[in-house]
Design an enzyme around this catalytic site. Structure first.
Site, PDB file in Angstrom:
ATOM      1  N   CYS A  80       5.455  32.668  -9.430  1.00 47.94           N
ATOM      2  CA  CYS A  80       4.341  31.652  -8.607  1.00 47.94           C
ATOM      3  C   CYS A  80       5.454  30.567  -8.682  1.00 47.94           C
ATOM      4  O   CYS A  80       5.749  29.210  -8.523  1.00 47.94           O
ATOM      5  CB  CYS A  80       3.227  30.671  -9.237  1.00 47.94           C
ATOM      6  N   ARG A  83       4.178  25.687  -8.531  1.00 52.60           N
ATOM      7  CA  ARG A  83       3.533  25.221  -9.866  1.00 52.60           C
ATOM      8  C   ARG A  83       3.738  24.000  -9.717  1.00 52.60           C
ATOM      9  O   ARG A  83       3.196  23.446 -10.709  1.00 52.60           O
ATOM     10  CB  ARG A  83       3.870  26.231 -10.903  1.00 52.60           C
ATOM     11  N   TRP A 261      -3.119  27.625  -2.268  1.00 53.44           N
ATOM     12  CA  TRP A 261      -3.153  27.485  -0.795  1.00 53.44           C
ATOM     13  C   TRP A 261      -2.032  28.789  -0.454  1.00 53.44           C
ATOM     14  O   TRP A 261      -1.162  29.166  -1.454  1.00 53.44           O
ATOM     15  CB  TRP A 261      -3.387  25.549  -0.475  1.00 53.44           C
ATOM     16  N   GLU A 266       4.271  34.282   2.942  1.00 53.32           N
ATOM     17  CA  GLU A 266       2.881  35.535   2.541  1.00 53.32           C
ATOM     18  C   GLU A 266       2.400  36.146   3.253  1.00 53.32           C
ATOM     19  O   GLU A 266       2.086  36.877   3.440  1.00 53.32           O
ATOM     20  CB  GLU A 266       2.419  34.665   1.274  1.00 53.32           C
TER      21      GLU A 266
HETATM   22  N1  ARG Z   1       0.576  37.271  -1.064  1.00 52.34           N
HETATM   23  C1  ARG Z   1      -0.561  36.838  -1.738  1.00 52.34           C
HETATM   24  C2  ARG Z   1      -2.110  37.152   0.170  1.00 52.34           C
HETATM   25  O1  ARG Z   1      -1.067  36.891   0.522  1.00 52.34           O
HETATM   26  C3  ARG Z   1      -1.843  35.862  -2.142  1.00 52.34           C
HETATM   27  C4  ARG Z   1      -0.829  35.938  -4.072  1.00 52.34           C
HETATM   28  C5  ARG Z   1      -1.282  33.905  -3.902  1.00 52.34           C
HETATM   29  N2  ARG Z   1      -0.577  33.316  -3.741  1.00 52.34           N
HETATM   30  C6  ARG Z   1      -1.049  32.057  -3.282  1.00 52.34           C
HETATM   31  N3  ARG Z   1      -0.256  31.090  -2.252  1.00 52.34           N
HETATM   32  N4  ARG Z   1      -1.275  31.578  -3.951  1.00 52.34           N
HETATM   33  O2  ARG Z   1      -2.318  37.250  -0.088  1.00 52.34           O
END
Ligand code: ARG
Length: 401
Positions: A80, A83, A261, A266
């Site tokens: 992560c 953090r 968030w 991602e």
């Molecule tokens: N990568 C994953 C997604 O696109 C989520 C993982 C957790 N991501 C976060 N920003 N807490 O759905």
């Protein structure tokens, strides 16, 4: 008592039948008290927990212990990048929930608190995403436990069409099929929210739709290209991992959903871009009028940038908290600096910390990290992984892994 040498084994292999490892309990309690000098008498707590483990095979965390343990699990989550704010994790204690409906209620409350739409406290916070973890009952040695099958509380269904294409998220195609076998019927749009599957030892399987009012979604538009909105793309606001086991002081919490968030990449560089997900780079490249006849035109890279600009622009416009990979990488470097100042190494997995686009343009690319499995932590167990992937069809599907 317990598994010998757990500290030497980087991979968690959890035996749900084994009694709690006293040494892991002791390590955690010592760390909790060392980092929280006001927490009371360590020696007395150690003695009480020792007696509890010897007589019952397990022990119960205080509310303060489980709260701090959850924060430590986040601090130790080596994949992560987010953090820096580990201390601010909002922990909701739902260890008393037993029935599927009580659990469902806890999951919906989780989404409300995380989304800033908790009617009791959140006037005007909608979209101001808050990192939240809701902890449900721990597993007792040798006893079955409640779980959620879904890998996230909010996910989009994927429907395999007879021509071999997929409508929706291909990563959820097997799970979606399994939901249909269990009687669920989706609308077959590309962005149908999947139902939640809650399984408890005493009540079996229960399926619930996630109420639309707790699912904030963001329609995607581009700051310059008007045609982008016509693609009809959207994504949800809260990524809430639901199937990882929280491990604190030897106690396993198989149901402890948590969220942060989103970082834009991602969605823009993975969920919507990966060829085995929504695979939108060719669509975006074509609408941009790029020369896609050769890889050397870097049309994929150019499409990626515009897709990611659309994601960041749209979340900002909708008032939904999101960060970009440059900002988040700089925060992570700051986190490493602060932790080192406190005398701690930050366990980190380089291949996950470096963002999936423009890696070397962020500071995390240019350094190595300390790799270590430190507890408390989160673990994805194999059976949980298979349930989220295949649902009920898992038994007949493992060869397709
Ligand atoms: N990568 C994953 C997604 O696109 C989520 C993982 C957790 N991501 C976060 N920003 N807490 O759905």
């Amino acid at each position: 008592m317990g598994t010998p040498g757990y500290r030497d084994h980087p991979v968690a292999d959890w035996d749900p039948d084994a009694p709690i490892d006293w040494r892991e309990a002791e390590d955690f309690l010592r760390q909790y008290h060392a980092e929280n000098p006001g927490a009371g008498d360590l020696a007395a707590r150690l003695a009480a927990v020792y007696v509890e483990i010897v007589s019952t095979g397990t022990y119960e965390h205080t509310a303060e212990e489980v709260t701090y343990g959850a924060k430590l699990a986040w601090r130790n989550a080596s994949r992560c990048i987010g953090r820096l704010y580990w201390r601010s994790l909002h922990v909701v204690d739902r260890r008393a929930a037993r029935t599927p409906h009580e659990i469902y209620d806890g999951l919906i409350r989780h989404l409300e608190i995380a989304s800033g739409i908790d009617a009791r406290h959140d006037a005007g916070r909608r979209g101001n995403i808050r990192p939240v973890l809701t902890v449900f009952a721990p597993a007792k040695p040798g006893r079955p436990y409640a779980r959620v099958w879904n890998d996230q509380l909010i996910r989009y269904a994927g429907y395999r069409m007879t021509d071999g294409t997929t409508v929706g998220d291909p990563a959820q195609a097997e799970f979606t099929e399994s939901m249909e076998l269990l009687g669920w019927k989706g609308r077959e749009t590309p962005f149908d929210v999947l139902p939640l599957v809650i399984e408890t030892p005493d009540h079996g399987l229960h399926m619930y739709d996630v109420p639309a009012d707790v699912v904030i979604e963001v329609p995607l538009a581009h700051p310059e290209y008007d045609w982008f909105a016509e693609l009809g793309l959207r994504w949800y606001a809260v990524p809430a991992i639901a199937n990882q086991r929280l491990s604190i002081g030897g106690i396993s919490y198989p149901l402890a959903p948590f969220n942060g968030w989103y970082m834009g990449t991602e969605i823009g560089a993975r969920n919507l871009a990966d060829t085995d997900r929504y695979n939108l780079l060719p669509v975006v490249g074509q609408r941009l009028g790029l020369d896609m006849s050769s890889e050397t035109t870097l049309w994929r890279d150019r499409a990626l940038v515009e897709l990611n600009r659309a994601v960041l622009h749209s979340y900002a416009r909708a008032g939904v908290r999101m960060s970009d990979h440059h900002t988040e990488a700089a925060r992570f470097v700051e986190h490493v600096r602060r932790e080192q100042k406190a005398g701690r190494e930050v366990p980190a997995d380089w291949s996950w910390i470096v963002p999936p686009m423009s890696g070397a343009a962020t500071p995390v690319f240019h350094r190595y990290f300390h790799e270590a499995d430190q507890r408390p932590n989160f673990y994805l167990d194999e059976d949980a992984r298979l349930l989220a992937r295949y649902g009920a069809a898992r038994a007949s599907q493992p060869q397709r892994l």
